[in-house]
Scaffold this active site. Structure first.
Site, PDB file in Angstrom:
ATOM      1  N   HIS A  63       0.835  -1.203   0.000  1.00 17.49           N
ATOM      2  CA  HIS A  63       0.000   0.000   0.000  1.00 17.49           C
ATOM      3  C   HIS A  63       0.871   1.254   0.000  1.00 17.49           C
ATOM      4  O   HIS A  63       0.658   2.182  -0.791  1.00 17.49           O
ATOM      5  CB  HIS A  63      -0.908  -0.020   1.231  1.00 17.49           C
ATOM      6  CG  HIS A  63      -1.891   1.102   1.294  1.00 17.49           C
ATOM      7  ND1 HIS A  63      -3.215   0.945   0.984  1.00 17.49           N
ATOM      8  CD2 HIS A  63      -1.742   2.406   1.640  1.00 17.49           C
ATOM      9  CE1 HIS A  63      -3.851   2.102   1.133  1.00 17.49           C
ATOM     10  NE2 HIS A  63      -2.971   3.005   1.538  1.00 17.49           N
ATOM     11  N   GLU A  64       1.862   1.284   0.883  1.00 13.60           N
ATOM     12  CA  GLU A  64       2.686   2.484   1.009  1.00 13.60           C
ATOM     13  C   GLU A  64       3.578   2.695  -0.205  1.00 13.60           C
ATOM     14  O   GLU A  64       3.830   3.830  -0.613  1.00 13.60           O
ATOM     15  CB  GLU A  64       3.511   2.424   2.290  1.00 13.60           C
ATOM     16  CG  GLU A  64       2.696   2.343   3.563  1.00 13.60           C
ATOM     17  CD  GLU A  64       1.610   3.392   3.644  1.00 13.60           C
ATOM     18  OE1 GLU A  64       0.480   3.060   4.013  1.00 13.60           O
ATOM     19  OE2 GLU A  64       1.882   4.560   3.302  1.00 13.60           O
TER      20      GLU A  64
END
Length: 966
Positions: free
Chosen positions: A407-408
């Site tokens: 996600h990051e």
């Protein structure tokens, strides 16, 4: 930013989540060893919640824990503001166009120089300019396409607690507005011919000069500000951990603004978002680190620095030095994150056809961290549980870390390279990062079975979006609290879900991919609106000539549709309406969606080529089948964000098909049928008898997602009965559940297994069985815990079984033993499972103690408070204690967690979502209405009131039929 969940990220994650070796010197001094635990003094314990008499019946937790982690609102970490990059691509007539910063700035006259002292690191978003009245008053707020009417570069210096920010500017107006979080205060610093004004509601100050600056004039605005280290999660805050000898070590974390950073420090070193260029000695004890100027246009909320004695592991990925940092004692837990991040970074470089633009990328595990992770460009910060896994960690624990990292890393493109223009389009950051985390893991780490998790979070997102208190994916945002509330399942999971639906409706994944590549390349370094994304995709679409027409219906209005199916011969009529659980004459919506309805039938139902698509744009539409079919299943593999009602006959046909051969449908389709029929039951469109007829086939089911969905739904009903004090009916439901799943429970082993999907299934089954006091489950869990304790931790409990074992231990005399294990646990994932076990206790002394301890933060980290409250509420003995606790400690809670943040959202939901009586509804309404500006207008409060009314309606409607059925 990652919205993550405990162990298995079961719904929202931002959670998310998120050089060369720095010279890092230990700042820590020896301190006392870990404190001893205070005794539980009977005189200090209140045994009964004031709001209702406690009926202690010895039951444990009563619901299937969906492992929802506190997707803490990362808006706080984002500083509530970001630097808008030029919108020059929009209107040529705008005076606010981007210009390259001058390579040098001439020194301004003294009347244009200013020294201001502030009490927080100023987050120079400057995304709004206000017209100023005389005195300290602001009027007429208006948004600008550029943060500040000037050409600007920033230089930050930090020296022994004093931060100096120099803004080099070519002025276009005579006013400068800065966006700050006013935890810092103005002091007595000198100022030259300027006035500093403050507007607290928008967290802004403005600098007004006595003489009008001339267009093209160059100036330097210098601001010095200082304060003690923050003890919240804002600004430059302190964190700590204990090493193996029990000595306390300190970490300092700051989310800051800047493009050029100079950091002065005594004896210790810094990590910054940029790569370090050089270190200069200022004195015998003072040094300055200078970091390179960033090579990309950066929004101010994406810059960070950290002061810590961390140890890295690293490797080169293409032209990027990738590093993972942790406290020295957890160095051995960093290898998996480094391996996963290197594979994911390589995938994104190729998938987007845009290489990661910085020279280094650091992933840092922080002992105290509010969100799951934060995507600061080049310096991604994580909770330790989101980044660190041991060599013997279960595949489920690795799935958590991989999800957050994916996600990051996705944010480095969606959010960092291209940033939404304003918070109303937050989903362009978070929805895309959520979608890409599942897409990337499916390609790079297929053994993690991430498709199961993505299906689950899509279904959970519907629960919030079915309420009238929900909001559109893209909605107006004006206040800091409204920004906080945007960090929820609508922005994350619904955003990801509609992207999946769009991709599934296009002829092949490459068309969708090419569209987002064009979007990223066209708007690199700029700010965007939702329409920019649709326009980019439409330009490359060969099938959908106007994607905006389709997708605007999904982003501009709240909720989602209910599609009703009427099937006669070869003709099928589809009708759509708003699926709104609380609909009445005042709230009934006439909304229509452009729905790509996919469908299969009994002649072809499993393979992707069986799927057909019918676009439903109007209230109703008719499609023709090639011939007569026995049954239809709409929404193939649940890739669409809508619910389907097949009518009484249609549901009966599907029940018969599953009874004959349940494998005639994919596991995703079986899961969506279970979810849909429970949703329709809650809406009042089907009876619980119809639910029962569908669930009958489950005694033969073997796949994970249909079983876990059924368990979750039935545990929700059981929990409502439990809190409503319906012990006889609850006991009957318990027998019913064990009859459905008893053979599956009996077939589960307690040894190590490799499959992620099988671990998910086993954990769900055994946690439910032990909560329901199934004898063999309790006996086995106790035996494993005893062996674990006696071996001094050398006997390993499989990771997916740790929660059920710790939960069972907490219901016995082993609670103090579990508390000692918590104090000495070094592995973060296991430590959180122990904490959940401790919070699941049914002992009033222990419940009160852990609630107070979570708030104080001495032994249980304050960041875990939402988890503690959520877990306490799941037990019958604790939910009224927790409700009283938040009423009595509300002001302390909102000091630690911002009003509107996901932490507060979760606390409100945990403490109210199981109420189903008029008395409790009145209490909730009375308490929250009394808060006024301290939280009365939060969307989560409206959600709580709606939920209680729905629970009450469901009980009134279904209690009699449940008694008859069970």
């Amino acid at each position: 930013v990652s919205l993550k969940r405990v162990n298995l990220p079961r719904n929202m994650i931002e959670n998310s989540m998120f050089e060369e070796e720095p010279d890092v010197v230990d700042l820590a001094k020896d301190s006392a060893s870990f404190p001893t635990f205070p005794a539980l003094d009977p005189d200090d314990i209140v045994y009964e919640p004031r709001s209702s008499r406690l009926l202690v019946r010895g039951l444990g937790e009563n619901d299937l824990d969906d492992e929802e982690e506190d997707c803490e609102s990362s808006a706080r970490l984002l500083g509530m503001s970001f630097m808008n990059r030029s919108s020059a691509h929009r209107t040529a007539g705008s005076p606010y166009t981007r210009q390259s910063p001058s390579s040098s700035c001439s020194r301004p006259s003294t009347r244009t120089m200013v020294v201001c002292v502030l009490f927080l690191v100023i987050v120079v978003s400057m995304s709004m300019v206000l017209y100023l009245l005389p005195g300290c008053t602001f009027t007429k707020v208006r948004k600008l396409s550029l943060v500040m009417p000037c050409t600007v570069a920033h230089k930050i210096k930090y020296s022994q607690g004093i931060i100096s920010s120099s803004i080099f500017a070519e002025m276009l107006r005579a006013e400068v507005l800065l966006h700050v979080d006013l935890l810092w205060q103005l002091s007595d610093g000198e100022a030259t011919a300027v006035t500093v004004l403050e507007y607290k509601p928008n967290q802004q100050i403005a600098v007004k000069f006595t003489e009008e600056l001339k267009a093209g004039q160059k100036c330097v605005l210098t601001l010095d500000y200082a304060a003690e280290l923050s003890h919240t999660y804002d600004g430059f805050y302190n964190s700590s951990y204990s090493d193996k000898e029990g000595n306390k070590k300190y970490v300092f974390v700051h989310l800051l603004l800047t493009f050029v950073i100079h950091l002065s420090k005594p004896l210790f070193s810094f990590k910054s978002a940029a790569k370090k260029a050089k270190t200069t000695s200022l004195s015998n004890i003072l040094f300055m680190d200078e970091f390179e100027k960033t090579t990309v246009n950066m929004s101010t909320y994406l810059v960070a620095f950290i002061v810590a004695n961390f140890t890295p592991v690293n490797k080169m990925v293409s032209n990027t030095l990738l590093s993972v940092y942790a406290v020295p004692e957890k160095y051995e837990h960093t290898a998996y994150a480094l391996d996963a991040a290197s594979k994911l970074l390589d995938f994104y470089n190729n998938f987007f056809e845009i290489p990661y633009p910085l020279k280094k990328l650091d992933l840092v595990a922080i002992p105290d961290f509010l969100a799951g992770a934060m995507e600061n460009w080049g310096l991604i910060t994580f909770r330790e549980t989101s980044l660190l896994v041991g060599s013997q960690s279960s595949a489920l624990e690795k799935q958590v870390v991989a999800s957050v990292v994916a996600h990051e890393l996705a944010h480095q493109w969606f959010g960092n390279l291209v940033t939404m223009n304003w918070w109303n389009d937050l989903w362009l950051n978070e929805g895309f990062a959520t979608y890409m985390q599942y897409t990337s893991i499916q390609h790079v780490l297929p053994h993690l079975d991430i498709e199961n998790l993505f299906l689950d979070v899509r279904l959970r997102a519907m629960e919030k979006d079915a309420l009238n208190s929900s909001h559109a994916v893209s909605t107006e945002v004006n206040t800091p609290e409204q920004v906080e509330e945007m960090f929820d399942s609508v922005s994350y999971e619904k955003g990801a879900s509609i992207l999946l639906m769009l991709n599934a409706s296009l002829p092949g994944e490459q068309q969708f991919r090419k569209g987002i590549i064009q979007y990223l390349k066209q708007f690199s370094g700029l700010n965007t609106y939702t329409s920019d994304l649709w326009n980019s995709l439409t330009q490359l679409s060969t099938q959908l000539q106007n994607i905006s027409e389709m997708m605007n219906s999904w982003t501009s209005q709240k909720g989602f549709p209910l599609v009703t199916v009427s099937h006669k011969g070869d003709e099928v009529t589809l009708t759509q309406e708003h699926f709104l659980l609380t609909s009445d004459n005042n709230t009934r919506s006439s909304s229509l969606w452009n729905i790509p309805v996919s469908y299969i039938n009994d002649t072809c139902s499993l393979a992707p080529e069986c799927r057909q698509i019918f676009t439903l744009k109007t209230k109703s539409g008719t499609l023709k089948l090639p011939g007569n079919v026995t049954w239809l299943k709409m929404n193939y593999k649940n890739t669409g964000f809508y619910i389907v009602d097949y009518g009484k006959d249609g549901w009966a046909e599907l029940c018969d098909a599953l009874t004959d051969d349940y494998k005639v449908l994919t596991s995703e389709d079986r899961t969506s049928l279970i979810h849909n029929i429970f949703a329709l039951s809650r809406l009042g469109r089907v009876t619980f008898q119809q639910v029962h007829l569908l669930l009958k086939y489950l005694s033969n089911e073997t796949e994970t997602t249909p079983i876990t969905e059924a368990l979750l739904q039935l545990n929700t009903v059981y929990r409502l009965l439990d809190k409503r004090h319906e012990p006889e009916l609850g006991a009957r439901l318990k027998v019913y559940m064990l009859s459905l799943f008893g053979s599956l429970v009996g077939n589960q082993t307690w040894d190590e297994i490799e499959s992620v999907s099988k671990q998910e299934l086993r954990a769900a089954l055994l946690e439910t069985a032990c909560r329901l006091k199934e004898e063999s489950c309790i006996k086995q869990a106790k035996a494993i815990f005893k062996s674990y304790v006696e071996s001094n931790g050398t006997v390993r409990i499989p990771g997916d079984l740790q929660q059920v074992v710790f939960n069972v231990a907490a219901q016995s005399d082993d609670w103090p033993t579990l508390l000692n294990l918590y104090a000495n646990a070094s592995y973060d994932s296991e430590k959180r499972k122990i904490l959940k076990g401790l919070a699941s206790t049914q002992d009033p002394h222990q419940i009160v103690w852990i609630l107070k301890e979570g708030l104080s933060g001495h032994i249980v980290q304050t960041q875990e408070m939402p988890l503690v409250i959520d877990t306490v509420c799941k037990g019958f003995a604790g939910y009224l204690f927790a409700w009283d606790f938040i009423q009595e400690n509300w002001d302390q809670l909102i000091e630690k967690f911002p009003v509107g943040s996901f932490a507060i959202q979760r606390i409100i939901k945990s403490t109210t979502s199981q109420f189903s009586t008029k008395a409790h509804l009145a209490q909730v309404q009375s308490f929250f209405s009394s808060l006024k500006e301290r939280g009365s207008s939060m969307r989560s409060v409206q959600e709580a009131v709606e939920t209680i009314k729905l629970n009450q309606r469901w009980m009134d409607t279904n209690l009699a039929s449940l008694r008859k059925l069970l």
